[in-house]
Design a protein around this motif. Structure first.
Motif, short mmCIF file in Angstrom:
data_model
loop_
_atom_site.label_atom_id
_atom_site.label_comp_id
_atom_site.label_asym_id
_atom_site.label_seq_id
_atom_site.Cartn_x
_atom_site.Cartn_y
_atom_site.Cartn_z
N HIS A 183 0.82 -1.22 0.00
CA HIS A 183 0.00 0.00 0.00
C HIS A 183 0.86 1.28 0.00
O HIS A 183 2.02 1.22 -0.36
CB HIS A 183 -1.00 -0.04 1.16
CG HIS A 183 -1.72 -1.35 1.23
ND1 HIS A 183 -2.81 -1.64 0.45
CD2 HIS A 183 -1.45 -2.48 1.94
CE1 HIS A 183 -3.20 -2.89 0.70
NE2 HIS A 183 -2.40 -3.42 1.59
N HIS A 253 2.63 -7.09 4.41
CA HIS A 253 1.27 -6.59 4.63
C HIS A 253 0.84 -6.83 6.06
O HIS A 253 1.53 -7.52 6.82
CB HIS A 253 0.27 -7.29 3.68
CG HIS A 253 0.42 -6.85 2.26
ND1 HIS A 253 -0.46 -6.00 1.65
CD2 HIS A 253 1.40 -7.10 1.35
CE1 HIS A 253 -0.05 -5.75 0.42
NE2 HIS A 253 1.08 -6.42 0.20
N LYS A 304 -10.25 -5.96 -0.27
CA LYS A 304 -8.99 -6.54 0.20
C LYS A 304 -8.64 -7.80 -0.59
O LYS A 304 -7.52 -7.99 -1.02
CB LYS A 304 -9.11 -6.86 1.68
CG LYS A 304 -7.86 -7.37 2.32
CD LYS A 304 -6.89 -6.23 2.60
CE LYS A 304 -5.72 -6.63 3.47
NZ LYS A 304 -5.34 -8.01 3.46
ZN LIG Z 1 -2.22 -5.26 2.52
#
Ligand SMILES: [Zn+2]
Length: 475
Positions: A183, A253, A304
């Motif tokens: 991200h 992540h 997601k």
């Molecule tokens: Zn992620």
């Protein structure tokens, strides 16, 4: 398209599809509620947060250099003089309301840029957005050998990629680990119940710690794919890794689940086993959407699973699947010593359709940021260090067993300078005992006796204990 008579509707749809950039006539003026700015190493991103959809055009003018953004159906409802312009080519941002519903924004520039713009539909975190990316013009080539006068006296071995030349002994290159902090920029990733904590910050902090630890290991080098708070499209991430000469791609992540009690780390790798039809659909969807997820078109970033699918799909394009699984297993088992695991096995999505892999790739979910306790832990330096240490240990184990040719680690192993502790090997199809003995550089007779084998017959899935190899036992 509410309110259109039926007979006009078909014609309208055809027209709309042919001319996607044209706006709807009846769009009410939208407010530009805020403007955000993100600086990346090679571009500056401006994000206009809007109360509704707009139509826009962007053009560039020279002498003085400036970019003009005309936004139809928009009124400015924020200030533009508070943007942090340091380290950007932007020297100022001005605006004028040309008509009641046409806003002109002028970006003054110190030097020309290449603009690219698109709109994004609302998602969980944001409403309608207009994104304008200003790419720095390509700098003059500055490779070390560009000028004859600056050529090093020692000739460069032509078989080695320049980016892999590093000052390790004997001209052996480092094993390069590309560390991808998930991200970034306007894509915050998963949200935490801890106020102000976003996945994008946690992933960057862990990525930086991981890089620090990898760089402290002789024969290894960590390269960050993302170095700050900005967005990088998914395909660009693997492209950056490839440019840095990566031997392994590790995407960092933090997970999220609707159930706040979900916890634990997981590791994803690609599978060479069969894809379920659900996976196949997921893949096809991701394939169609991945560029859009990467922030070049109209799609929300809120899904997601789709995000993950996109990442995995992208990894898979370049991944060595069995190596990915191998390194994934080593990383997961080491992580299991410092944190709870969400799943005990490396998760695989069955990406059988994938093509000639070249960089083994794993995706590490370091824990659930949606879990209040785990979110707090993920924010602490000591936990970030412990997680990084476990990932580095797994990565090192993998490369000690599978050193890429030409690396310092390969040199260490070939010259018997890496002593290996006892390991376990799970037999795959096509493997013989002799092959396994050779691979681990242990005598066949030792492998036989360690595992109390009466003969050399082994089965797929059988677990073999690989004895420790001492330096003396090596050739
Ligand atoms: Zn992620």
């Amino acid at each position: 398209m509410m309110g259109l008579p039926m007979r006009k509707r078909a014609r309208f749809i055809a027209l709309a599809m042919a001319l996607l950039c044209l706006t709807f006539e009846a769009v009410a003026a939208s407010d530009v509620r805020s403007v955000r700015l993100w600086r990346a190493p090679d571009n500056t991103r401006l994000v206009f947060d809007l109360s509704g959809p707009v139509q826009h055009s962007v053009f560039q003018l020279a002498a003085p250099n400036r970019i003009v953004i005309d936004v139809k159906g928009a009124k400015l409802a924020t200030r533009l003089d508070q943007l942090a312009l340091a380290n950007t080519p932007i020297t100022g941002v001005r605006s004028a309301q040309r008509t009641a519903d046409e806003l002109r924004v002028v970006i003054d520039l110190a030097k020309p840029v290449s603009p690219k713009s698109f709109t994004l539909a609302p998602n969980q975190q944001y409403g309608h957005r207009l994104v304008v990316d200003l790419f720095d013009d390509a700098p003059a080539p500055s490779t070390p050998v560009a000028s004859a006068a600056s050529k090093p006296p020692v000739p460069v071995t032509p078989t080695q990629a320049p980016q892999k030349l590093t000052p390790v002994p004997n001209g052996k290159r480092d094993v390069v680990i590309a560390i991808d902090a998930g991200h970034g920029g306007e894509d915050p990733g998963a949200l935490s119940p801890v106020k102000g904590q976003y996945e994008k910050h946690v992933t960057l902090a862990i990525a930086r710690e991981l890089q620090r630890q990898i760089n402290a290991e002789r024969g290894f080098r960590g390269e960050l794919v993302r170095t700050g708070d900005y967005f990088i499209p998914l395909r660009k991430r693997t492209e950056i890794a490839r440019k840095k000469g990566a031997d392994l791609f590790v995407s960092i992540h933090a997970d999220a689940a609707p159930r706040s009690s979900a916890f634990g780390a997981s590791v994803y790798a690609l599978s060479d086993r069969g894809a379920t039809s659900e996976t196949a659909r997921w893949l096809a969807d991701a394939e169609n959407q991945s560029d859009l997820i990467g922030g070049v078109g109209n799609v929300s970033l809120d899904d997601k699973d789709r995000m993950l699918a996109g990442v995995l799909l992208d990894l898979s394009m370049t991944a060595s699947m069995s190596s990915s699984l191998n390194v994934g297993n080593k990383v997961l088992s080491n992580m299991g010593r410092v944190t709870s695991l969400h799943k005990r096995r490396v998760e695989q999505a069955g990406f059988m359709v994938l093509k000639s892999p070249d960089i083994p790739s794993i995706l590490v979910e370091t824990g659930f940021i949606s879990n209040p306790n785990e979110a707090k832990k993920l924010a602490t330096v000591s936990h970030q260090q412990a997680l990084s240490r476990s990932i580095v240990t797994g990565v090192k184990q993998f490369f000690h067993e599978n050193p890429p040719p030409g690396t310092y680690i390969a040199y260490l192993r070939d010259s018997g300078q890496i002593a290996m502790g006892p390991r376990e090997h799970v037999v795959s199809s096509g493997e013989s005992l002799a092959l396994i003995a050779q691979r681990y550089q242990v005598p066949l007779s030792t492998l036989r006796s360690t595992n109390s084998l009466k003969n050399d017959v082994i089965k797929v899935g059988q677990k073999l204990q690989i004895p420790a190899t001492s330096l003396a036992a090596q050739p």
